[in-house]
Design an enzyme around this catalytic site. Structure first.
Site, PDB file in Angstrom:
ATOM      1  N   HIS A 140       0.839  -1.202   0.000  1.00 28.00           N
ATOM      2  CA  HIS A 140       0.000   0.000   0.000  1.00 28.00           C
ATOM      3  C   HIS A 140       0.874   1.252   0.000  1.00 28.00           C
ATOM      4  CE1 HIS A 140      -3.277   2.716   0.909  1.00 28.00           C
ATOM      5  NE2 HIS A 140      -2.707   3.086   2.047  1.00 28.00           N
ATOM      6  N   GLU A 206     -11.340   1.408   2.907  1.00 32.76           N
ATOM      7  CA  GLU A 206      -9.980   0.976   3.244  1.00 32.76           C
ATOM      8  C   GLU A 206     -10.078  -0.317   4.042  1.00 32.76           C
ATOM      9  OE1 GLU A 206      -7.776   4.085   5.197  1.00 32.76           O
ATOM     10  OE2 GLU A 206      -7.361   5.116   3.312  1.00 32.76           O
ATOM     11  N   THR A 244     -15.265   5.181  10.965  1.00 37.84           N
ATOM     12  CA  THR A 244     -14.482   3.948  11.047  1.00 37.84           C
ATOM     13  C   THR A 244     -15.416   2.829  11.484  1.00 37.84           C
ATOM     14  OG1 THR A 244     -12.480   5.176  11.623  1.00 37.84           O
ATOM     15  CG2 THR A 244     -12.507   2.828  12.145  1.00 37.84           C
TER      16      THR A 244
END
Length: 403
Positions: A140, A206, A244
């Site tokens: 990444h 993500e 999140t």
């Protein structure tokens, strides 16, 4: 316990056999006023640990009489450390085993303790005091460097000397299933114009994993790298997007032990405070699926593995505390986006589409970034011999930006 069976029927392919027993917090659907309570997952049921404790089934020296399973979060249990975790796991595996009659043959107690998953609501299992997001996947880091800085030095040299981390937003950690509103903000100006304000054009997912802290450390006293595992309760799936999102079930490191594997070789060798005797990762296959609002089925967009992580979770925790930072039960720290070496193993759309330069197929449509109505589904599951150790799913749907 590899071949162990429970008297609770566990469907073939289930993420939650007796070898797993991940911890979460449930609210019974028919009792909205009742407080949420800690539970473990077994097959298609949740085992209510407060009812289990009330029946006197936790009779070991650490948990007998403890109020830890009568709390609304797992924080008290996390703070009790590995002796409590091991005692709970051993007791639960014994009582749930196929040849143990205590719960199996007591219908009234079974009805109190075992609740069908269809009859519960999962809530955030911990009170998150602190959240730190790391940046620990070399694939990444390299891809982002190429995209934003070019091929000269895609990964800055200091990246290989310490796990990079930054403070996250503990206030916006939510449980799987929570909708996410497309954020708004300022965009880059064109020419001499002022920055524009509006909805985010490049909303992404993500794929990460979160480590859940157990016993903390005193302010000013770092956690030694070779003791760090004792301070980590387990792992959960995480989507670190606008907010999140974490999966509701936390899989313990004890359950993951059969899936340890060698971590990537680190060059240069880390400094002594990061040099661990047992340099391991976990072999956890991970996937990301997207379900557009106008399609009935989700489509897979990423397949990768936790084992590619360059800096291990124990190294992350040791680095986090090396300056004396004190961690507390229920704190979380995340891996950063988990990308692998293959083109289909990239952990976010930024990499998969090379910052929107190309499109990827999603069912009968394509995507550069997430669109309103898209549901993102993260999942992870270790494959054992005749059983799985899975994390369930971590999901969220994109809602339109506020007007």
């Amino acid at each position: 316990m590899a071949g162990a069976k429970s008297f609770v029927e566990v469907p073939a392919g289930s993420h939650f056999p007796i070898q797993n027993l991940p911890f979460g917090v449930i609210r019974r659907s028919g009792s909205p006023q009742a407080p949420p309570r800690p539970a473990v997952a077994i097959g298609d049921f949740a085992l209510d640990l407060s009812a289990f404790a009330d029946a006197g089934l936790f009779d070991g020296p650490v948990l007998s009489g403890s109020p830890c399973f009568h709390q609304e979060t797992l924080n008290m249990f996390l703070g009790m450390g590995r002796p409590a975790w091991k005692e709970a796991r051993a007791t639960l595996q014994k009582i749930l085993s196929a040849d143990e009659p205590v719960l199996r043959d007591n219908e009234a107690l079974r009805k109190k303790c075992l609740v069908p998953m269809s009859d519960i609501e999962m809530v955030l299992p911990i009170t998150v005091g602190g959240y730190t997001d790391f940046f620990c996947s070399v694939h990444h880091a390299r891809n982002c460097g190429f995209i934003f800085r070019g091929p000269q030095t895609p990964v800055n040299p200091n990246w290989f000397h310490l796990p990079i981390g930054y403070n996250g937003r503990a206030s916006s950690v939510v449980v799987s299933g929570t909708d996410v509103i497309r954020p708004r903000g300022q965009g880059h100006p064109t020419g001499n114009s002022a920055p524009y304000f509006g909805p985010s054009q490049k909303l992404d997912f993500e794929l990460e994993m979160a480590a859940i802290v157990g016993p903390g450390n005193e302010l000013g006293k770092p956690i030694n790298i070779n003791d760090a595992e004792e301070h980590i309760f387990g792992l959960a799936l995480m989507n670190d997007w606008s907010g999140t999102t974490i999966s509701p079930w936390i899989v313990t490191l004890d359950a993951l032990k059969p899936f340890t594997c060698e971590a990537p070789k680190q060059e240069p060798e880390p400094l002594p405070y990061l040099a661990e005797k047992n340099h391991i990762n976990y072999d956890i296959p991970l996937e990301v699926w997207i379900k557009p609002k106008d399609q009935s089925d989700a489509s897979i967009v990423t397949k990768t593995n936790f084992k590619h992580l360059y800096w291990t979770v124990t190294q992350q925790l040791a680095h986090h505390t090396i300056n004396g930072c004190n961690m507390r039960p229920g704190d979380i720290f995340a891996t950063g986006t988990l990308s692998g070496p293959e083109p289909d193993s990239l952990g976010c759309l930024l990499e998969l589409t090379w910052n929107g330069q190309k499109e990827i197929p999603v069912g009968n449509s394509t995507r550069k970034f997430l669109q309103d109505g898209d549901e993102v589904i993260l999942t992870g599951c270790c494959k054992g011999e005749g059983y799985n150790i899975g994390f369930g799913t971590c999901t969220g749907k994109v809602l339109p930006a506020l007007p």
